[in-house]
Each structure stands twice: as C-alpha cells, then as structure tokens.
Write a protein that holds these residues in place. Structure first.
Motif, short mmCIF file in Angstrom:
data_model
loop_
_atom_site.label_atom_id
_atom_site.label_comp_id
_atom_site.label_asym_id
_atom_site.label_seq_id
_atom_site.Cartn_x
_atom_site.Cartn_y
_atom_site.Cartn_z
N ARG A 275 0.72 -1.30 0.02
CA ARG A 275 -0.14 -0.08 0.10
C ARG A 275 0.93 1.18 0.03
N SER A 276 2.06 1.25 0.59
CA SER A 276 2.78 2.56 0.58
C SER A 276 3.32 2.70 -0.85
N ALA A 277 3.06 1.91 -1.61
CA ALA A 277 3.52 1.97 -3.11
C ALA A 277 2.61 3.03 -3.84
N ARG A 278 1.51 3.00 -3.19
CA ARG A 278 0.41 4.00 -3.80
C ARG A 278 0.73 5.59 -3.87
N THR A 279 1.57 5.95 -2.78
CA THR A 279 2.25 7.36 -2.76
C THR A 279 3.59 7.37 -3.64
N PRO A 280 3.42 8.20 -4.58
CA PRO A 280 4.56 8.30 -5.25
C PRO A 280 5.81 8.93 -4.58
N ASP A 281 7.02 8.47 -5.17
CA ASP A 281 8.20 9.23 -4.39
C ASP A 281 8.67 10.54 -5.25
N ILE A 282 9.27 11.20 -4.74
CA ILE A 282 9.59 12.71 -5.37
C ILE A 282 10.98 12.67 -5.60
N GLY A 283 11.54 12.72 -6.77
CA GLY A 283 12.86 12.71 -7.15
C GLY A 283 13.34 14.14 -7.21
N TRP A 284 14.58 14.53 -6.71
CA TRP A 284 15.23 15.83 -6.62
C TRP A 284 16.51 15.81 -7.19
N ARG A 285 16.79 17.16 -7.80
CA ARG A 285 17.96 17.16 -8.34
C ARG A 285 18.52 18.55 -7.94
N LEU A 286 19.74 18.74 -7.59
CA LEU A 286 20.30 19.95 -7.55
C LEU A 286 21.82 19.89 -8.42
N GLY A 287 22.07 21.13 -9.10
CA GLY A 287 23.29 20.93 -9.89
C GLY A 287 23.96 22.61 -9.93
N VAL A 288 24.92 22.49 -10.49
CA VAL A 288 25.98 23.59 -10.97
C VAL A 288 26.20 23.62 -12.22
N ARG A 289 25.79 24.67 -13.15
CA ARG A 289 26.35 24.64 -14.52
C ARG A 289 27.28 25.49 -14.89
N HIS A 290 28.20 25.39 -15.61
CA HIS A 290 29.44 26.16 -16.20
C HIS A 290 29.67 26.64 -17.28
N ASP A 291 29.52 27.91 -17.83
CA ASP A 291 29.92 28.14 -19.22
C ASP A 291 31.08 28.20 -19.53
N GLN A 292 31.88 27.60 -20.34
CA GLN A 292 33.16 28.03 -20.49
C GLN A 292 33.58 29.25 -21.03
N ASP A 293 33.00 29.76 -22.08
CA ASP A 293 33.17 30.91 -22.52
C ASP A 293 32.83 32.23 -21.71
N SER A 294 31.79 32.19 -21.20
CA SER A 294 31.27 33.44 -20.41
C SER A 294 31.69 33.30 -19.19
N ARG A 295 32.15 32.22 -18.60
CA ARG A 295 32.63 31.76 -17.25
C ARG A 295 31.24 32.00 -16.26
N ASP A 296 30.33 31.97 -16.87
CA ASP A 296 28.99 32.03 -15.89
C ASP A 296 29.00 30.83 -15.06
N VAL A 297 28.23 30.99 -13.97
CA VAL A 297 27.84 29.83 -13.14
C VAL A 297 26.60 29.97 -12.79
#
Length: 434
Positions: A275-297
């Motif tokens: 019965r616990s499988a009826r409640t969906p789990d929540i997947g999360w994701r956190l990250g950092v993106r780096h642009d090589q040319d602009s050096r933006d993060v």
C-alpha cells in the motif's frame, strides 16, 4: 484439576525413557531376567543434549537469522544519492555554442511510509524464526524419543528371548530325561531342542535390531558408534492421560498452529508495504552549470514525480491482501488436520494401554497357572508334550503381544506431546534413588 500433558511427562513421553525406579509402574511388570550391564548407559536426556548440540537442523535455522538480519539492515537503508557530471556541446554544431559542464546531486524523497514498512517486514520475518526453531526442536526431540524407544524395545525383546532360552533349556533337559527313561520318544527331545534354537534365533535378531536402533539414534548427532546402552526402563508403565477435550485445548500451543500468527504478521507487513507504493516518491536534483566561454555559473534544480503510481500498485496490493485472507483458510485446514491426528493418537493410546493392562491382569496370570499345572501333569505322565509346548508358545506370544502394544502406546504418547507442543525433555533428578 486438569491433567496437563506436561505434568505427566515423567511417565507419558515414554516411561521407557526414564529408569524404572524413578516412578512406580502403573502396571505390574512381568518378571524378566536382569538386564545386562554396560560400560556406558545413555539416558534420553543425554541423547537430547547431544542432538541439540550436534544436529545441523537447528543450526540451519540459526544461520537463517544472520541472513534475515542482513536483509533487515538493507531494508533500513535510504535510497542512495546520485552524483552526476554532464558535458554539453562537446562538438558545437553552430556558432555561439560553447562547452557547458554541469555537476549535479540527485536523490529521492520516499513517501507513504515505505522505509518503516520495509523495516517492519524484515523484523517480522526475524521474529518468526524463534517459533520456527521451536517447531524444529520439538520435531527433532520427538524423532530422538522414537529412536530411543526403538532401542529400548529391542533390548526388551532380547531379554524376552533370554528368558525363553533359559526356560526352553529346562524343557529340553526334562524331555531328554523322559526319553532316556523310555517314557517319551526321541522326537519330543528333538522338538524341544528345535524350539530352543528358534529362541536363540529370536535373540540374535533382537541383538541385531538393537544394534541398528542404537546406530540410528547415534546418527542424529553424527556418529555411527554404538558403544553405549540405553536405560533399563519399563515400556509397560502406561499412566492415565488427559481426556481428548483437554488435549484439544492444549493444541493451540503447538508451533504448527502458532506459526500462522507469525505468518499473518508477515502478510500484514507485506500488505502495508504494497500500500505504501500508492504514494509516489519525489525525485529531486540540484546542480551547478558552468559556461566555458562566458565563465558564468548557474544553479539548477528540479523535481520528478512518477505518474500512475496508484494504478501500478493495485496488483501487488491485491496479491498481498489475497495472501493474507488465504492464511485464515490455511489455519482452519491445519487445525482440522491436527485435531484428526490428535484424535487418532489419543484413541490409539487408550486402545493399546487397555490391551496391555488386560494381558497383564487376566491373560498372563491364567497362562502362568496353566503352565504350572501342565508341567506337573507332564512330569506325572498325565499330559503330552504338545500340550505343554502349546501353552509355552501361548504365553510367549502373549508377552510379545503385550510388548508390541506397549510400544504402540509409547509412540502415541510421543506424538501427543509433539502435537500439543509440550517439551519432550525432562529435567534430570539428582540425589539418591530410594
């Protein structure tokens, strides 16, 4: 006061399992020759200890505990975190596109009580091991008692044969004197010698059966050695036992029925996990993106929620609930089967005990008086050897019949204790025996 099987275990497990002097026999014992001495006498309690220490069946149950404990620890673990690294535009296909690198960390929030449900299921399986071990122990002790009884009965058959040989030697001597005096043909002496040879054959058979029974008993603790003797006990001592209604009430204690309680708890834990499988789990994701040319993060974040969790969980829920409902039917069927076995064992004990008592009280004393009178008549020439021999055979057959009935009654007692879950082992009494 109700007579509990545990209270009469001193006699009821099998009175042949304890020394005869430990309790007065319920039935007068047929006089027999003294039992042979042995360098080592193995009591039933000692056999129980050896089996409990050496038989792999109990160690197998204990070993499963370590497996289930590891599975419980595994069930308690949370979903693992996932570290990720991505590169985009490794080969730019358009002007202005530059290499981008993303470092992320992802995980899952479990919902619906899934961790608790997993731990509960693992723990109930561990808890059920105690009763499983108890059931295995009771079955193993019952088998030990049966094999010990085989050895005791074989020793008693050998003593019957020894008495028969001694008695037949006296008949042979009397027949030889009659022949030498010309009062009887030589065929009478030859027939008496043939009967003595048959008695010696029965003794040899009993010795072989005793050897095989002791070896079978010793194999329960893993050795074929038979350098021991069993206690000189009285299988004819058959006590009163509880009524069928009283034993039926004790049937609820048997591990075979109590295990359904553990199985129900396991099934309920599986239903909760499904019965616990009826409640969906929540997947999360956190990250950092780096642009090589602009050096933006830049910081990234996101969640994922699976769709249709309730519908996908329904088949497993139905299966778990059906298994839970089926346990009630299985317990009812098992209860009926155990009651039928209990009734059969209880009735068999009463029948065999009555036969032992009737033979002891009526048949054997009358045969003994008839033998005494016939022997005197034969010595005086007023009876034939055939009449004397027939009475001898009748008494020996009655003794063997009595021992066979006592053995069947003892086996019924062992089965009654196994069914009711009462312990087969008795505490050893210390001190001098009066």
């Amino acid at each position: 006061m109700l007579l509990r099987l545990a209270a009469c275990a001193a006699l009821a497990v099998a009175p042949c399992l304890v020394p005869a002097q430990a309790a007065p026999p319920a039935v007068p014992v047929v006089p027999m020759s003294p039992a042979p001495t042995a360098a080592q006498v193995l009591t039933l309690d000692a056999a129980f200890v050896r089996v409990a220490q050496a038989h792999p069946g109990l160690r197998l149950v204990d070993g499963r505990g370590a497996v289930l404990a590891a599975e419980r620890d595994l069930a308690a673990l949370r979903p693992p975190l996932e570290a990720g690294f991505e590169l985009e535009n490794l080969v730019p296909d358009a002007p202005g596109r530059t290499l981008e690198a993303t470092l992320s960390l992802a995980g899952v929030f479990e919902r619906g009580g899934k961790p608790d449900a997993r731990r509960a299921l693992a723990q109930t399986r561990i808890d059920a091991l105690a009763l499983e071990r108890e059931a295995a122990r009771v079955d193993l002790l019952a088998e030990t008692a049966r094999r010990y009884l085989d050895a005791v009965v074989a020793a008693r058959h050998q003593r019957l044969a020894d008495d028969e040989i001694a008695e037949q030697a006296r008949v042979v001597a009397a027949a030889r004197r009659r022949f030498e005096a010309g009062a009887a043909p030589e065929a009478v002496a030859l027939a008496a010698q043939a009967m003595q040879a048959q008695a010696e054959l029965r003794r040899a058979r009993a010795q072989a059966e005793g050897e095989a029974a002791r070896r079978s008993l010793a194999m329960l603790w893993g050795t074929p050695a038979t350098d021991f003797a069993v206690t000189d006990a009285d299988p004819l001592a058959l006590p009163e036992i509880a009524t069928f209604a009283e034993l039926r009430a004790l049937l609820e204690r048997t591990p075979e029925l109590r295990r359904f309680g553990d199985q129900r708890r396991i099934a309920e834990a599986r239903v909760q996990l499904a019965r616990s499988a009826r409640t969906p789990d929540i997947g999360w994701r956190l990250g950092v993106r780096h642009d090589q040319d602009s050096r933006d993060v830049s910081l990234l974040g996101g969640i994922t929620v699976p769709l249709g969790s309730r519908a996908r969980a329904q088949p497993e829920i139905r299966a778990a609930e059906a298994e839970l409902a089926l346990l009630s039917v299985e317990r009812e069927a098992g209860d009926l089967a155990l009651q039928a076995t209990l009734a059969e064992a209880h009735g068999r004990y009463l029948v065999e005990r009555a036969q032992v008592q009737r033979l002891q009280a009526d048949v054997l004393p009358q045969l003994a008086r008839a033998l005494t009178q016939t022997e005197r008549a034969w010595s005086a020439g007023a009876a034939t050897y055939l009449e004397w021999a027939q009475l001898l055979d009748a008494r020996r057959d009655a003794l063997r019949q009595q021992l066979d009935a006592a053995e069947a009654a003892q086996r019924a007692l062992i089965e009654l204790q196994r069914l009711t879950g009462e312990p087969l082992a008795r505490s050893t009494t210390t001190g001098d025996t009066p």
